[in-house]
Design an enzyme around this catalytic site. Structure first.
Site, PDB file in Angstrom:
ATOM      1  N   GLU A  49      -6.664  11.506   3.517  1.00 32.69           N
ATOM      2  CA  GLU A  49      -8.090  11.758   3.678  1.00 32.69           C
ATOM      3  C   GLU A  49      -8.696  10.832   4.717  1.00 32.69           C
ATOM      4  OE1 GLU A  49      -9.798  13.800  -0.270  1.00 32.69           O
ATOM      5  OE2 GLU A  49      -9.963  11.627  -0.225  1.00 32.69           O
ATOM      6  N   VAL A  95      -2.140   9.502  -1.662  1.00 32.04           N
ATOM      7  CA  VAL A  95      -2.965  10.625  -1.247  1.00 32.04           C
ATOM      8  C   VAL A  95      -4.165  10.155  -0.431  1.00 32.04           C
ATOM      9  CG1 VAL A  95      -4.423  10.707  -3.293  1.00 32.04           C
ATOM     10  CG2 VAL A  95      -4.023  12.788  -1.991  1.00 32.04           C
ATOM     11  N   CYS A  96      -4.635   9.001  -0.711  1.00 34.38           N
ATOM     12  CA  CYS A  96      -5.837   8.537  -0.043  1.00 34.38           C
ATOM     13  C   CYS A  96      -5.695   8.430   1.468  1.00 34.38           C
ATOM     14  CB  CYS A  96      -6.293   7.224  -0.653  1.00 34.38           C
ATOM     15  SG  CYS A  96      -6.808   7.416  -2.371  1.00 34.38           S
ATOM     16  N   PRO A  97      -4.623   7.892   1.964  1.00 31.50           N
ATOM     17  CA  PRO A  97      -4.546   7.738   3.420  1.00 31.50           C
ATOM     18  C   PRO A  97      -4.751   9.057   4.146  1.00 31.50           C
ATOM     19  CG  PRO A  97      -2.697   6.643   2.359  1.00 31.50           C
ATOM     20  CD  PRO A  97      -3.418   7.395   1.298  1.00 31.50           C
TER      21      PRO A  97
END
Lengths: 197, 197, 197, 197, 197, 197, 197, 197, 197, 197
Positions: free
Chosen positions: J54, J50-52
């Protein structure tokens, strides 16, 4: 321990007047710099029903206090904005329109805490969170202070929430104290200006 | 912190009456066990000149307090023996002959300390001797307490040394509080029994 | 720990004389500045029946003490006003009219506390309120101190409440101590001036 | 704080009698178990010159004390062996031959410390070694205690080193206290058995 | 912790000599200022039967110690007055007449406490009174210290109460230590002056 | 504080004997369980030159100690392995071959610390690292303990590093103490078995 | 916390060399003042069987360490005297004759304590005596430190008691660290001088 | 203090394997429950250049360790996700593709803190905010632990950041320790399996 | 420390609704017992100009929140009486007439203190009086909390005083969290219901 | 307590940029020295899914932030090396290739600890070892800070782990705050640049 015989606390507190101005008021400095006595009365909350009668009663007696070189100041822990809204509410609607003396807005309770007149009880510390929780609404009782031109408290009185005050008794106390200041005489019981002591 | 809204301290104190009897009086228990209100007034010292007028004024109003189910109790830090000597001194000689309500003899200051009404200041500890020295005469201000039948304080007031009290104001406060008890109504400013609130 | 061999405490205490003057008296300074010995005697309370006999007995011997360069000072924890009232009460009425030496009015117990002669017991601390409550009337035992011209205590004695003192024994002690001061000789048992040591 | 009005300390102390017996003596228990009053007198040191006169004076009055149901006990911080050597030294050689009452040998100062009658001053702690050093000889002043049949102290007195005691004053105090015990009357100043109070 | 290899404590102690003079003696300073060795021996009590033999034995060997530049000092916790009485008691009566070296009178136990040689046990603190009570007579064991010209302890020994000391062993130790000082040689077991090491 | 008159510490310590066995030795338990006296002597270090003479001297006297029901134990802070190596080194090479009594190997200094006989000085704490640094080699002085069959210490002595001990003096002390045990008599100075006390 | 990346402790420790000289050695200062690396290895005890092989192995590799500008120092908690005795014991008899590098004699454990390599466990405090008792022999594990020319530790390793060390691994570590110092390159796993990194 | 000779800490730590599974690994329990030795090696950071060579070297020797009943575990403070990304990066790209032993992901530093191998220095406390700030990257040095089947650490070693390890030395240590376990023999310096000890 | 991922504090707080009823509201229990999400938003003061727009905006979106099973609660530190007066003031006069969700009246700041959102700074303690004085008005910032049906906080945000909030962003966050709850999927940046994640 | 209205912490933190440079970044100084606003966003871990999204979303909006004089900084507790590896991983492989704003590598958690955004719970202290153990991965929640040109925080928000952020909301907050800065006007709810407030 009673404040009588001691200096009133030296603190700046937010205040509101009937012009909508927010300003800082320091009761001790006000008394000393203006060379006036001060009657400071606290009431629990704005927008309640018993309080307005006291605020109007002090307004009605304002001339008598002025004759006696005495300023009147009201106080509660509501914000200056709330004071202003109440000052703009008509007396018939439970408001205090017409009040001209200043009102302290002691939202941070700096002064009320030091006077010890908040209805806070059962303070308890939460070990886990480090927070303090209390019972009570954190508003003040009906406390009244008479301060002289040197900033010394010469009367303090506290009434339970539902008991309104008697304005003429404070006029009597101001007269009696002034008599002591001028004549160096002690004022006996039931003394009133013009009556035999 | 104010005692208003809280129970009066639960303490036995020596007392003297006009018969010369020494006995223990516990204000809290007296109010609760007899189902009476109590007016407790403190004065600084026996055998001074302003104090007798207050003691005589409360004596004169004793009937009015009785009508309102209210006991009157005087109090100072003098001994029971001194109270008795003063009770036996004629009014013309500065005595309080004729006073019939009891007088607390709080020589050990147990109660006055807890109420915080002693004129003690500048407490200091002597490291060398382990003793505590204070300024002030260790006598009380003119403090007054109104306690209800449950032992709850509903008014407290403190006057500086030279200011005598107004007995009728305490009758008004008793009436107002009784009105609240009976009617469940808040009493506004300047309220008096029989007048419009 | 005993005060004998040590300096008397250096404290100002309120005092009353037979002229009705209130003044400060410091036993240590009085002895040293005037170059006199002092006999300080404590009694429990004014307006009691055993105490006057002691006060009259010391008054009767005042000339003997003066011959020996010794001041007499009485002391209790009653107020100066109460002392004055008692001084104005005739001997026949249990008063001490005619007493001319000063009386300490140690209402704040500064000196009596330091001497450890108050009948206070069972001191207890109330965790909830932070107050201290005690048993006992907070008045003194019959304690007597003999102080020399340097302020050093050379005798202390304490009698239980009901035991009156023997004035002539204190004259003997003053004589014996003076003998030691002048002759550098120790005074044996039962030594009396003029008798063989 | 004074021991008057309180129980004498409950402690076993070494003692020596004129038979050369070493035994334990507990003043409090002795008074209570035998139902006797006790006069306990302390002197600084054995083998000095003023002390023997006091010891002989108490011996001479022993019959009078016995008539009053009162035991006499002497005390110093010397050892039982030294007491015995002194008891075996003729009066003419500065000894106390002929003394028949017991002598406490409080070498460990357990009792004298608790009574606070040692001439110790200027106690100081050596941080480096953890030791305590004091000034003074660690011997007692001339302290006297009168204890009743319940073990309660009713008189305590301390004389400076060079001041001998007056044996007859202690007989007077025993008489006066006995009078209070029997008659329930307070003894006024200069009271003596057989004289008008 | 042992004192061997460390400086002897720097303390003034009361002392008595055979002339009846009371004076202050500081062992450390005595050794250093006079450039002498010191043998300091403690015994429990004056006027007991085993102790005199030790005191006489050291007296008999005094010449041998002097030849070795060594002072002899005796010590107990008895007072100087008691020492003097004992010095004036004939040997046949259990006295120490004829002893010419000084005797420490460590009544305040300043030095004996620091050396840790008092028979005190079971120290306990009374919470109520703040006093300390101990078991034991608070007198010393038979401890011996050999101190050199720099004030350094080179031997310490403690015998239980009933065990007398051997004077010749201390002469041997002084000889051996002197040998070390002069020759820089270590002295093996059983070394004696004049014998092969 | 001296160990004389007290129980020897109750501690297991590593030991080595001449057979090369490593075992635990508890001096207190050894004395009590075997009903023997113990002479425990400490020396600074193995493989030095003065120490062997002491170890050989105690070995030579072993028969005399045995006759007196007394065990001999040597002790240093070296390891059991080092003791064994030294025991296997010929006397001519500075070894202690021929020694048959056990040697404590107090490498962890548990016992020597408790006895207070280590040459440690100037202990200092490093705030930064939390470590303790000391001066001195952390080895023992020449300390000797005589313990009786109950485990009570009846003699302790400490010699500075270079001073060898006198074995015959310890035999004398054992004889004297045995005499006290058997006869209940105190042993005066210079007492020796068979000689007049 | 690991010493790697930090300065080696700054401490003087007793040391012995093969000439029998006792001297102070400070590892940190030795490295910095001589501009050399140091290999410091600890072994548990002198006169045991596994230890000599390590000491001989380091001796055999001494030339290799010298080529790499590295000093070798051995260390145990035995005394300098014991080291010297062992240095004088032939290899065939379990000795270390032939070792030429210095040996630390950390008898007071100042350094070993700070490094945390003593086999001490279960430290416990005796409330009664104030002493500390431990388990374990208070000797070191087989710890090795590599210190660079700035005094910084670049390797530390500890082997359990029975595990001997591998001298060539320390030569590899010195080479690798020198490579880093000279080339500024990190040395990968299994890197050896002359082999491909 | 060194962990050698003590149990490895009992802690669950996150771990990642080459299948991408995240799981908890407790080194102590792993050794004991499986009855295996464990080699645990720490490296500073994933995705750096020196570290992969060590990881590959341990992978290459995995068979040798398995033969010796020894598990290999790698460890750093990177997250399991980062370990997985690195495991999926080809060796040519600086990755560790092909490594099959598990990797601890000690992101919360629970284990590394306890081992004391983090490069944290200069910890400082901010009085105002209550926060702690440190220097250093909070990653580990190259520390290696050998743990036996009982969970006891038998070797620990720490290399400075740039120094890679020698895998064969750890095989030698495992062999030597196993030899001790089986034969009960101590392993001398440079001992290797199959070579003469 | 952030509340996200933790339970919302379990506290009863006074609240007012548009009917003029005063009641207790516990946010945590409300969410859990009703199985609803809660959006709790704080604003600084009643009767100011920016605040009403936020209160009206949340009122306008109330249907959208209800569709998402989410309750809306407003909160300030004004009293219930002041809230009611404001609820009865027309929108055109700066009032919030028409708002139907409840408003917390946290006059005692129990909840606001625990959330750490009061503008209090520079807390200082008056040593003399024991009181605490602060800067700031003791009112809250614009803080918003999203709590799920288990009482867990899944978003918290705080805006500085003059920054109004965006109601639609909170709807987005509720949607996203619901998506996570239902699908078990993480919601990436800028995710909105109905758009591709 | 919220950071809103206060200065952002003054701390240097390691950072990595897309060029592979490691440098120190101090958010507070960056804002003040460059006169820019800063958006600082934290995400839990590199190499998760999920981080990428953002990180890419902030990259896509970078132009909009630049127009508003606002720098964007990302942050996690991974090392700079791991950031660089991720920056070099293609977007299709879950990498963040193309991101050009700097990334904080707060491996020592100095900043994340002070912000209180780490998922650490249940901190417990091990009395035996002195170590602290925690639950949680010691990584951060999705926290976002908006800081103005003076370094004052004007918005902080924290999302639970699975909730991605909405980049446009932060642009709106920057616009609103800029409006307040320029116009001195408060921004009401739902305010957006160009729309009517």
């Amino acid at each position: 321990m009673t404040l009588v015989g001691k200096q009133f606390p030296n603190l700046d507190v937010n205040a509101m007047n009937d012009m909508g101005d927010t300003f800082k008021l320091n009761i001790l400095e006000e008394a000393k710099s203006k060379g006036k006595k001060i009657l400071l009365f606290w009431y629990p909350k704005d927008f309640t029903f018993v309080c307005p009668t006291e605020l109007h009663a002090f307004q009605a007696a304002l001339g008598e206090f002025e004759k006696r070189n005495t300023l009147v100041v009201g106080a509660s822990c509501d914000s200056a904005e709330v004071h202003f809204a109440w000052l703009n509410t008509a007396k018939d609607n439970g408001g205090i329109e017409g009040v001209t003396y200043p009102l302290l807005a002691d939202t941070n309770r700096n002064l009320a805490s030091r006077l010890g007149i908040l209805d806070l009880t059962n303070e308890r510390y939460d070990e886990e969170t480090g927070d303090i929780t209390v019972d009570g609404d954190n508003v003040t009782y009906r406390a009244t202070y008479l301060i002289d031109e040197e900033g010394t408290v010469f009367h303090e009185g506290v009434n339970h929430m539902p008991l309104g005050r008697n304005v003429s008794e404070f006029l009597r106390l101001v007269d009696a104290y002034t008599h002591v200041q001028e004549k160096g005489e002690v004022c006996p019981a039931n003394w009133e200006e013009g009556k035999d002591a």
